[in-house]
Structures are given as structure tokens and as C-alpha cells.
Write a protein that holds these residues in place. Structure first.
Motif, PDB file in Angstrom:
ATOM      1  N   VAL A 149      78.373  70.649  77.319  1.00 52.50           N
ATOM      2  CA  VAL A 149      79.573  69.924  76.917  1.00 52.50           C
ATOM      3  C   VAL A 149      79.197  68.846  75.907  1.00 52.50           C
ATOM      4  CG1 VAL A 149      79.390  68.297  78.866  1.00 52.50           C
ATOM      5  CG2 VAL A 149      81.609  68.673  77.785  1.00 52.50           C
ATOM      6  N   SER A 150      80.054  68.647  74.925  1.00 49.24           N
ATOM      7  CA  SER A 150      79.814  67.573  73.959  1.00 49.24           C
ATOM      8  C   SER A 150      80.079  66.224  74.617  1.00 49.24           C
ATOM      9  CB  SER A 150      80.712  67.744  72.731  1.00 49.24           C
ATOM     10  OG  SER A 150      82.070  67.479  73.067  1.00 49.24           O
ATOM     11  N   GLN A 151      79.413  65.208  74.092  1.00 47.42           N
ATOM     12  CA  GLN A 151      79.643  63.857  74.614  1.00 47.42           C
ATOM     13  C   GLN A 151      81.105  63.453  74.463  1.00 47.42           C
ATOM     14  OE1 GLN A 151      77.782  61.626  76.183  1.00 47.42           O
ATOM     15  NE2 GLN A 151      75.663  61.610  75.443  1.00 47.42           N
ATOM     16  N   VAL A 152      81.707  63.853  73.355  1.00 49.37           N
ATOM     17  CA  VAL A 152      83.109  63.478  73.097  1.00 49.37           C
ATOM     18  C   VAL A 152      84.032  64.085  74.145  1.00 49.37           C
ATOM     19  CG1 VAL A 152      85.037  63.715  71.490  1.00 49.37           C
ATOM     20  CG2 VAL A 152      82.759  63.130  70.628  1.00 49.37           C
ATOM     21  N   LEU A 153      83.877  65.381  74.408  1.00 47.98           N
ATOM     22  CA  LEU A 153      84.729  66.049  75.389  1.00 47.98           C
ATOM     23  C   LEU A 153      84.437  65.545  76.793  1.00 47.98           C
ATOM     24  CD1 LEU A 153      86.863  68.125  76.113  1.00 47.98           C
ATOM     25  CD2 LEU A 153      85.098  69.903  76.041  1.00 47.98           C
ATOM     26  N   TYR A 154      83.182  65.299  77.091  1.00 53.27           N
ATOM     27  CA  TYR A 154      82.800  64.779  78.402  1.00 53.27           C
ATOM     28  C   TYR A 154      83.509  63.454  78.677  1.00 53.27           C
ATOM     29  CZ  TYR A 154      79.812  62.837  82.085  1.00 53.27           C
ATOM     30  OH  TYR A 154      79.344  62.270  83.251  1.00 53.27           O
ATOM     31  N   ARG A 155      83.480  62.560  77.718  1.00 54.17           N
ATOM     32  CA  ARG A 155      84.140  61.259  77.904  1.00 54.17           C
ATOM     33  C   ARG A 155      85.655  61.414  77.984  1.00 54.17           C
ATOM     34  NH1 ARG A 155      80.025  59.614  74.172  1.00 54.17           N
ATOM     35  NH2 ARG A 155      81.465  59.827  72.421  1.00 54.17           N
ATOM     36  N   GLU A 156      86.181  62.357  77.219  1.00 47.03           N
ATOM     37  CA  GLU A 156      87.630  62.564  77.198  1.00 47.03           C
ATOM     38  C   GLU A 156      88.166  62.945  78.580  1.00 47.03           C
ATOM     39  OE1 GLU A 156      90.690  65.770  75.216  1.00 47.03           O
ATOM     40  OE2 GLU A 156      88.987  65.093  74.013  1.00 47.03           O
ATOM     41  N   VAL A 157      87.416  63.771  79.331  1.00 41.79           N
ATOM     42  CA  VAL A 157      87.885  64.230  80.641  1.00 41.79           C
ATOM     43  C   VAL A 157      87.408  63.332  81.788  1.00 41.79           C
ATOM     44  CG1 VAL A 157      88.039  66.597  79.833  1.00 41.79           C
ATOM     45  CG2 VAL A 157      85.961  65.837  81.020  1.00 41.79           C
ATOM     46  N   GLY A 158      86.647  62.299  81.469  1.00 45.17           N
ATOM     47  CA  GLY A 158      86.240  61.345  82.499  1.00 45.17           C
ATOM     48  C   GLY A 158      84.880  61.591  83.111  1.00 45.17           C
ATOM     49  N   GLU A 167      81.262  68.048  92.726  1.00 42.07           N
ATOM     50  CA  GLU A 167      81.348  67.421  91.416  1.00 42.07           C
ATOM     51  C   GLU A 167      81.502  68.457  90.314  1.00 42.07           C
ATOM     52  OE1 GLU A 167      77.560  69.129  91.427  1.00 42.07           O
ATOM     53  OE2 GLU A 167      78.449  67.884  93.000  1.00 42.07           O
ATOM     54  N   ASP A 168      80.934  69.648  90.538  1.00 46.44           N
ATOM     55  CA  ASP A 168      81.048  70.705  89.542  1.00 46.44           C
ATOM     56  C   ASP A 168      82.467  71.267  89.482  1.00 46.44           C
ATOM     57  OD1 ASP A 168      80.756  71.729  92.100  1.00 46.44           O
ATOM     58  OD2 ASP A 168      79.141  73.110  91.603  1.00 46.44           O
ATOM     59  N   VAL A 169      83.086  71.400  90.646  1.00 44.39           N
ATOM     60  CA  VAL A 169      84.468  71.881  90.686  1.00 44.39           C
ATOM     61  C   VAL A 169      85.409  70.846  90.073  1.00 44.39           C
ATOM     62  CG1 VAL A 169      86.381  72.538  92.208  1.00 44.39           C
ATOM     63  CG2 VAL A 169      84.054  73.348  92.687  1.00 44.39           C
ATOM     64  N   ALA A 170      85.153  69.579  90.370  1.00 40.20           N
ATOM     65  CA  ALA A 170      86.012  68.510  89.844  1.00 40.20           C
ATOM     66  C   ALA A 170      85.996  68.475  88.317  1.00 40.20           C
ATOM     67  CB  ALA A 170      85.579  67.163  90.413  1.00 40.20           C
ATOM     68  N   ILE A 171      84.817  68.578  87.722  1.00 41.71           N
ATOM     69  CA  ILE A 171      84.776  68.509  86.255  1.00 41.71           C
ATOM     70  C   ILE A 171      85.294  69.809  85.640  1.00 41.71           C
ATOM     71  CG2 ILE A 171      82.394  69.337  85.865  1.00 41.71           C
ATOM     72  CD1 ILE A 171      82.192  67.016  83.773  1.00 41.71           C
ATOM     73  N   ALA A 172      85.092  70.930  86.333  1.00 41.03           N
ATOM     74  CA  ALA A 172      85.658  72.188  85.829  1.00 41.03           C
ATOM     75  C   ALA A 172      87.178  72.119  85.801  1.00 41.03           C
ATOM     76  CB  ALA A 172      85.187  73.353  86.689  1.00 41.03           C
TER      77      ALA A 172
END
Length: 227
Positions: A149-158, A167-172
Motif C-alpha cells: 500500500v502507498s503511504q498516501v492511501l494508507y494514511r487516507e484509510v487510517g 487488524e488485517d481484516v479491519a484495514i481490508a
């Protein structure tokens, strides 16, 4: 130009599996894809830290919580892209080309690998088939499939939540509609399945997922999972 990818691996007493996982990453260093390796340890009492330090990884030590460990690792990462891996997951040869091609397309989507097991025969293939179908149809890859995942997208989704399980299900779920599967294998250890039984372990994982969707807290799920 600096390499774009930071690899983050959470660990806890991972000395048996970690060397193979790290060895597979050398390909990315030789290809100029990997900028740094960050190992985030949750209090190992074995040789995990020594193994990580020997290969030149940046080692962070935090409280044991896989979500919290991943969150700390990403926070320390300097690459434009993050690849999160479990310590017992080994990327198959050619992964750096797949990752490089995905990064070249831009950061609108995150990516994950196709799951396989290092042993187990028919049972392993059945469990892997279900996991890959779940990821493809429902957008729910697990952590042993990796997450690019890009840093930008990672920050965008929290980002990752500081949680001991799921934690994997939550970010998915946060990335729903913005995940792409790679037709490339990530091989994970079958040790826990073989110890607990393939059917029993698979049923337990599915029941844990259903309870999480029903609103049971990750702390309660983790406590039950460890029993």
C-alpha cells in the motif's frame, strides 16, 4: 533516486520462520526496489532480534499487539510504499517484478498476494483455495497474503489499528474497493494448521471472523484465540 519500498514485519518469537522470509526479500534489494526493512518485535525471548539485526534491519521493540506493531513500523517507514508481511510468509521468486509493476501504476490501489502453504497436501490446497476466494470475492485478504500500500492511501484509510487480532481484516474493510490481488504466490507456514488440525484451525478462524463482524472486541477475540 531512493528505492520506494519499506518492508515491515511484526515478530514475536519468530526465529524458526524468519530467516526464510528475509532471504526471499534479497531479490528486492538486488532489484533496487527495497529501501529498508523494519522488524517490529513484541518481546521475543528467542533469537528473533539477533536474526533481524544480522541482516541489517531496523529493529523496533514495542508492546505485543500485531496491529500496534504494524502501525509502529509503518510510522517509522521512509518509503513511499509499504509492504507488510508476516514473519512466516515467504514471497516466491519474481515478487519484486510484480510489486514494481504495481507501484508504477500509482497509489490508487493496494495489493496482496495469492496464498499458498509450505506443506499439507490436499488439506493445505483446500484452505488456500478458500482464502484466495474470500479475498477475491469479499475483499478480505488476511495478513499472511501480505499488503502492499502507498503511504498516501494508507494514511487516507487510517492505517492499522492498535489491536491484537483482526487488524488485517479491519484495514481490508477500510480499503474495500481499492484492493487488487496479484497472481503471484506468498507461501506461509502450515505449522499451526498441522499442530491443531486443518479442519479445526480453519473452523476456528472462520468463527473468529464471524464474531468480529458481530461486534466482539479484538481483545476478547485474541484472548479466546490464545486458549
Amino acid at each position: 533516486m531512493r528505492a520506494p519500498l519499506s518492508v515491515v514485519i511484526p515478530t514475536l518469537n519468530a526465529e524458526a520462520a524468519l530467516p526464510a522470509s528475509l532471504a526471499a526479500l534479497y531479490e528486492g534489494l538486488e532489484a533496487g526496489v527495497v529501501r529498508e526493512l523494519i522488524v517490529v518485535d513484541g518481546g521475543s525471548s528467542d533469537a528473533t532480534l539477533a536474526i533481524a539485526e544480522e541482516v541489517g534491519a531496523q529493529v523496533l521493540q514495542v508492546a505485543p499487539s500485531r496491529g500496534g506493531q504494524l502501525r509502529a513500523g509503518v510510522a517509522a517507514a521512509q518509503g513511499e510504499w509499504i509492504l507488510c508481511l508476516h514473519a512466516d510468509t515467504e514471497l516466491s521468486p519474481g515478487w519484486s517484478d510484480v510489486v514494481g509493476a504495481h507501484m508504477a501504476r500509482g497509489g490508487a490501489f493496494a495489493g496482496y498476494f495469492r496464498l499458498g502453504f509450505d506443506r499439507g497436501g490436499v488439506a493445505a490446497r483446500a484452505v488456500a483455495r478458500w482464502a484466495n476466494m474470500r479475498a477475491r470475492l469479499f475483499g478480505l485478504p488476511y495478513g499472511d497474503q501480505g499488503l502492499l500500500v502507498s503511504q498516501v492511501l494508507y494514511r487516507e484509510v487510517g492505517g492499522y489499528g492498535d489491536m491484537p487480532l483482526m487488524e488485517d481484516v479491519a484495514i481490508a474493510r477500510a480499503l474495500r474497493g481499492r484492493l487488487r490481488g496479484f497472481d503471484h504466490l506468498a507461501v506461509t507456514s502450515a505449522a499451526k494448521y498441522q499442530t491443531q488440525g486443518w479442519l479445526r484451525r480453519g473452523a476456528r478462524n472462520f468463527w473468529t471472523l464471524l464474531r468480529y463482524f458481530a461486534g466482539v472486541s479484538p481483545d476478547r477475540l485474541a484472548a479466546a484465540y490464545r486458549k
